[in-house]
Scaffold this active site. Structure first.
Site: not given
Length: 456
Positions: A16, A78, A366
């Site tokens: 799900r 299960g 930088y």
């Protein structure tokens, strides 16, 4: 106190969730659900934790490492079948076993401790963790007798109208006498629509045997939330976020807008630090006292000292010292060390570099693969040219150096102590200490150029 054990059920696929990521590895406040559960279970004082794995087994092992012992459920038949996979590890043990699902990231060690103490006090063979739900639809109801003892659990679809009015629900977390658990599991059948072996059937078996079945009701329903889809995941995120933010505020942290401030459960933040809206703090970040963080600042697995201000910036796997100012719109990339009283200004990117005390890169620069000493000034547009297309090279700028605006330092190169580099220079050779280096074309002015051009 009896010996204590735990079984964590983490073998389901979680269809799900509709995700390529295995369900229990989905993060809540930056940490996988299964890690939340293991961390809380570990706080109860257990002899052994057995995690039942199936789908995504290798990924779960990568996350948990040797924190737990593993048992593999090859087929998901299960919850009762899942617990049976721990038989080799636990069946011969004497004591108490808590069974908890790996998709319940909000459950706390305090609740589990209370459950186990209640179980031991009542001398039950099984104790069910229950909660009162404002909307119990879909949950199994706890039916008690006149004395308040658990009589049975009835599933919603099987409940009568009267039973559906019961608000006390089964959370799916249980505490068992270990020997009774594995003995009863051998009697659980799969004569049901799904053809699966259900753990709650153990409760009915023990009741038929005349054993004591008890229940402990937690005061906080949200702790029992199981995450089965993205909606529940977002609900868990909100609850965890609120829990973390409240803990921090009670410990002396000011959070201006808790609804829009996100802090990892592993983060540590000192007193009188202020978190402004949009702040995101991830991983094992440590922040000191009296800091101001945000707005809209992201810090990941970093250390920040005291009295530091980080504004609208990103700091990732780096160390920031005391009394530092970063931002707005700065990016401190991994493996950087920013020492005390440093300023990293707007639109400055620092990568794998060290900034010594009181040095400054105030804007539009930088600085990558560099060792910057103390009291260095890097002018606007300073660049360490660290990559030759194949390898990265180191730039060293020693104490007190002054780098003019729009300068390229082509690594490997060293600028010595108290040296000056003129604005607009491209430096390809070392600059000696206290020298002035100018590396740019000489300016030429052609007077009358426009007039001559127009005459043509």
């Amino acid at each position: 106190m009896s010996n204590r054990f735990a079984v964590i059920l983490a073998a389901g696929q979680g269809t799900r969730m509709k995700s390529k990521l295995y369900k229990v590895l989905h993060p809540v406040c930056g940490k996988p659900m299964i890690q939340h559960v293991v961390d809380q279970v570990s706080g109860v004082g257990l002899e052994k934790i057995v995690t039942i794995i199936g789908h995504g087994a290798d990924a779960v092992k990568d996350q948990l490492g040797n924190q737990v012992t593993y048992a593999l459920q090859n087929e998901q038949l299960g919850t009762g079948h899942a617990v049976m996979q721990a038989e080799a590890e636990l069946a011969e043990e004497k004591g108490v076993t808590i069974v908890v699902c790996g998709d319940t990231p909000l459950i706390t060690s305090e609740t589990m401790e209370a459950l186990m103490e209640h179980h031991e006090h009542t001398q039950a063979k099984v104790t069910i963790l229950t909660a009162n739900a404002s909307d119990p639809t879909g949950y199994g109801r706890i039916v008690r007798n006149a004395e308040g003892a658990v009589e049975r659990i009835v599933e919603h679809k099987d409940a009568t109208e009267h039973e559906r009015e019961i608000s006390e629900i089964n959370t799916g977390t249980y505490c068992f006498d270990n020997a009774s658990l594995f003995a009863a599991l051998k009697q659980v059948g799969n004569d049901n629509v799904q053809g699966e072996y259900y753990l709650p059937d153990v409760i009915e078996i023990l009741q038929r045997q005349g054993e004591v079945v008890s229940a402990y009701q937690t005061d906080t329903f949200s702790e029992t939330l199981g995450v089965n889809d993205r909606v529940a995941l977002s609900q868990a995120e909100q609850v965890m976020k609120q829990r973390i933010n409240e803990r921090l505020m009670r410990a002396g942290v000011t959070i201006v807008d808790p609804d829009h401030t996100y802090v990892s459960s592993d983060a540590q933040i000192g007193q009188d630090t202020v978190l402004l809206p949009g702040t995101v703090i991830q991983g094992e970040t440590v922040i000191g006292d009296d800091c101001t963080i945000g707005p809209h600042t992201e810090i990941i697995d970093s250390t920040v000292g005291d009295r530091t201000k980080l504004k609208q910036s990103v700091i990732h796997q780096s160390q920031i010292g005391n009394d530092v100012n970063v931002g707005p719109f700065a990016h401190i990339r991994p493996s950087s060390e920013i020492h005390d009283e440093v300023k990293i200004g707007n639109f400055v990117e620092v990568k794998k570099s060290v900034f010594g005390n009181r040095s400054k890169a105030s804007h539009l620069s930088y600085i990558g693969d560099a060792n910057v000493g103390e009291d260095v000034n890097l002018g606007c547009g300073s660049i360490t040219v660290n990559y030759d297309g194949e390898n990265k090279h180191l730039t060293t700028i020693e104490d007190g150096a002054f780098i003019g605006c729009n300068t390229n330092l082509v690594a490997p190169v060293t600028v010595g102590k108290q040296a000056y580099v003129a604005a607009g220079s491209t430096i390809t050779n070392d600059v000696p200490g206290q020298a002035l280096s100018i590396a740019r074309a000489r300016q030429t002015n052609k007077e009358g150029y426009v007039t001559k051009k127009n005459d043509k």
